[in-house]
Design a protein around this motif. Structure first.
Motif, short mmCIF file in Angstrom:
data_model
loop_
_atom_site.label_atom_id
_atom_site.label_comp_id
_atom_site.label_asym_id
_atom_site.label_seq_id
_atom_site.Cartn_x
_atom_site.Cartn_y
_atom_site.Cartn_z
N ALA A 142 -13.54 10.77 -9.06
CA ALA A 142 -12.55 9.63 -8.45
C ALA A 142 -12.88 9.82 -6.96
O ALA A 142 -12.61 10.95 -6.59
N ASP A 143 -12.90 8.73 -6.38
CA ASP A 143 -13.29 8.53 -4.57
C ASP A 143 -11.79 8.59 -4.58
O ASP A 143 -11.72 8.54 -3.10
N LEU A 144 -11.56 7.64 -4.78
CA LEU A 144 -9.75 7.00 -4.44
C LEU A 144 -8.90 6.65 -5.41
O LEU A 144 -9.07 6.04 -6.46
N VAL A 145 -7.65 6.96 -5.15
CA VAL A 145 -6.55 7.13 -5.70
C VAL A 145 -5.63 7.05 -5.22
O VAL A 145 -5.11 7.88 -4.26
N GLU A 146 -4.85 6.20 -5.24
CA GLU A 146 -4.11 5.42 -4.35
C GLU A 146 -2.67 4.51 -5.00
O GLU A 146 -2.66 4.23 -5.93
N ASP A 147 -1.41 4.30 -4.53
CA ASP A 147 -0.45 4.31 -5.18
C ASP A 147 0.53 3.76 -3.77
O ASP A 147 0.78 4.26 -2.90
N PRO A 148 0.09 2.67 -3.07
CA PRO A 148 0.17 1.64 -1.63
C PRO A 148 2.06 1.66 -2.03
O PRO A 148 2.59 1.72 0.04
N LEU A 149 2.30 1.62 -3.01
CA LEU A 149 3.91 1.19 -2.82
C LEU A 149 4.86 2.33 -2.30
O LEU A 149 5.57 2.27 -1.71
N LEU A 150 4.07 3.72 -2.90
CA LEU A 150 5.20 4.95 -3.05
C LEU A 150 4.57 5.40 -1.03
O LEU A 150 4.72 6.26 -0.82
N ALA A 151 3.09 4.72 -0.42
CA ALA A 151 3.31 5.24 0.76
C ALA A 151 3.91 5.43 1.56
O ALA A 151 3.13 6.44 2.35
N ARG A 152 5.19 5.42 1.60
CA ARG A 152 6.23 5.09 3.20
C ARG A 152 6.76 6.20 2.24
O ARG A 152 7.66 6.84 3.24
N ASP A 159 7.48 -5.47 -2.66
CA ASP A 159 6.38 -5.75 -3.37
C ASP A 159 6.39 -7.00 -2.81
O ASP A 159 5.20 -7.65 -4.04
N GLY A 160 7.31 -8.07 -2.10
CA GLY A 160 6.34 -9.44 -1.91
C GLY A 160 7.11 -10.32 -3.27
O GLY A 160 6.57 -11.10 -2.78
N ARG A 161 7.48 -9.97 -4.36
CA ARG A 161 8.90 -10.38 -4.99
C ARG A 161 10.13 -10.79 -4.95
O ARG A 161 10.82 -10.07 -4.85
N VAL A 162 11.15 -12.17 -4.90
CA VAL A 162 12.08 -12.49 -5.13
C VAL A 162 13.33 -11.56 -6.41
O VAL A 162 12.51 -12.58 -6.92
N ASP A 173 7.11 -3.50 -8.94
CA ASP A 173 6.18 -3.43 -9.37
C ASP A 173 5.24 -2.10 -9.16
O ASP A 173 4.67 -2.28 -7.95
N SER A 174 5.30 -0.47 -9.40
CA SER A 174 4.60 0.47 -8.60
C SER A 174 2.97 0.35 -9.78
O SER A 174 3.49 1.14 -10.27
N ALA A 175 2.10 0.47 -8.63
CA ALA A 175 1.05 0.17 -9.22
C ALA A 175 -0.30 1.56 -8.41
O ALA A 175 -0.53 1.66 -7.37
N GLN A 180 -6.83 0.98 -13.08
CA GLN A 180 -5.13 -0.01 -13.10
C GLN A 180 -4.06 0.74 -13.62
O GLN A 180 -4.31 -0.34 -14.50
N CYS A 181 -2.74 0.86 -13.32
CA CYS A 181 -1.89 1.36 -13.98
C CYS A 181 -0.36 0.67 -12.68
O CYS A 181 -0.57 1.56 -12.33
N ALA A 182 0.24 0.94 -13.62
CA ALA A 182 1.99 0.35 -13.29
C ALA A 182 2.64 0.33 -13.84
O ALA A 182 3.17 0.46 -14.73
N ALA A 183 3.78 0.54 -13.07
CA ALA A 183 4.96 0.84 -14.12
C ALA A 183 5.88 0.29 -13.17
O ALA A 183 6.25 0.38 -12.02
N ARG A 184 7.51 -0.15 -14.18
CA ARG A 184 8.58 -1.40 -13.09
C ARG A 184 9.08 0.02 -13.61
O ARG A 184 9.79 -0.01 -14.14
N VAL A 185 10.26 -0.53 -12.61
CA VAL A 185 11.63 -0.55 -12.80
C VAL A 185 12.84 -1.61 -11.85
O VAL A 185 12.15 -2.33 -11.10
N THR A 186 13.39 -1.51 -12.35
CA THR A 186 14.85 -3.15 -12.05
C THR A 186 15.95 -2.43 -11.80
O THR A 186 16.57 -1.65 -11.81
N CYS A 187 16.68 -3.21 -10.84
CA CYS A 187 17.67 -2.43 -9.80
C CYS A 187 18.69 -3.40 -10.45
O CYS A 187 18.84 -4.61 -10.98
#
Length: 318
Positions: free
Chosen positions: A62-72, A112-115, A120-122, A133-140
């Motif tokens: 694997a040359d790249l493994v990233e989760d942009p939503l959790l980067a912060r 994530d840009g949706r109202v 979704d964290s991908a 890619q794989c993703a998981a969703r959480v609802t608040c």
């Protein structure tokens, strides 16, 4: 879903699958296939990643493994790269994210840009000739609706919020637009300044309930923001009638106060859409409950109600 580019030789081929799951820590495994819903705060989300080499003959790199939503939050790269994984082997990683308040969860949902109330964290995995890619969703939870604040054991001064109370009776716009007698009893409590209109009479209230949010009084198309403001004014009218006729609800009342402040001032479209959903949920919450004893809503008169409805919008109002 993996994407592999053509032209790879057997010696250089790689292939991965990934799996990502999220659990609200302390609330069990949840229901398979259903996104976990965060309702108690502080809350800890536990993210689990599994990266598996599915190439039948050789290791995959694997040359790249990233989760942009959790980067912060410091977990944008859950695996160091480049990372070699042998035939049939896999790698696992976990990350825990603490959310102190419902507002923190809603902020993550908005990122994530949706109202909406979910995010979704991908996880993206890229190798020399493909990626997956794989993703998981959480609802608040929704503030003032089903969110609870619990106290940490090391904070003796903390006061927990009570568990949500079962809602009392309520009715939605569909009820009030055809029950003139019930609507008239609501208006006996006084006129309403709803920002887009001031409602003083039965005819004006019916006009707000029967009109199309997307069309103005002349049949022109409203902007998306104006349509949302109209929808919110309608839900605010219905919430006010529920409060006046069927008993006050603390959570609905707080949401209604926020909606009225928003309608009477400047507002962003995202806030309008959230409040429309929130008030709508409150107005629907008690549909299955019987109306208070002695309350007479009158018979449904849809044709007459639609016939006397008048446009309540005032010239010059936003």
């Amino acid at each position: 879903m993996a994407v592999v580019l053509a032209g790879a030789g057997a010696a250089s081929a790689h292939e991965f699958t990934c799996d990502k799951r999220v659990q609200v820590k302390g609330e069990g495994q949840g229901t398979p296939g259903v996104a976990p819903r965060v309702t108690k705060f502080p809350a800890t989300l536990r993210f689990h990643y599994k990266l598996r080499n599915v190439h039948p003959k050789g290791e995959s790199v694997a040359d790249l493994v990233e989760d942009p939503l959790l980067a912060r939050y410091g977990f944008g790269t859950p695996f160091p790269t480049p990372m070699a994984v042998g035939v049939g082997d896999s790698r696992d990683a976990t990350f825990e994210l603490k959310l102190d308040t419902p507002e923190a969860c809603q902020a993550l949902a908005a990122s994530d840009g949706r109202v909406d109330d979910s995010f979704d964290s991908a996880l993206r995995v890229k190798w020399a000739l493909g990626e997956t890619q794989c993703a998981a969703r959480v609802t608040c939870c929704e503030p003032f609706v089903d969110c609870e604040l619990t106290c940490p054991p090391d904070d003796p001064g903390c006061v927990e919020t009570p568990s949500p109370v079962a809602p009392g009776p309520s009715r939605n716009a569909g009820f009030f637009k055809v029950h003139e007698q019930a609507l008239q009893q609501c208006l006996a409590g006084g006129g309403l300044d709803l920002g887009v209109a001031r409602v003083e009479s039965l005819e004006q209230a019916l006009g707000l309930l029967w009109a199309s949010p997307g069309l103005d009084r002349n049949g022109g198309v409203r902007t998306e923001t104006d349509a949302r403001r109209f929808e919110l004014a309608r839900e605010a009218l219905v919430s006010t009638c529920n409060e006046r006729l069927f008993g006050a609800s603390e959570k609905r009342g707080r949401a209604l106060d926020e909606a009225l402040r928003t309608l009477r001032g400047a507002s962003e479209e995202g806030a309008l859409e959230r409040l429309v959903r929130e008030l709508g949920r409150h107005n629907d919450a008690g549909l299955g409950k019987p109306l208070p004893g002695g309350f007479d809503a009158g018979r449904a008169t849809p044709a007459h109600a639609a016939g006397i409805a008048t446009d309540p919008l005032e010239p010059g109002r936003p």
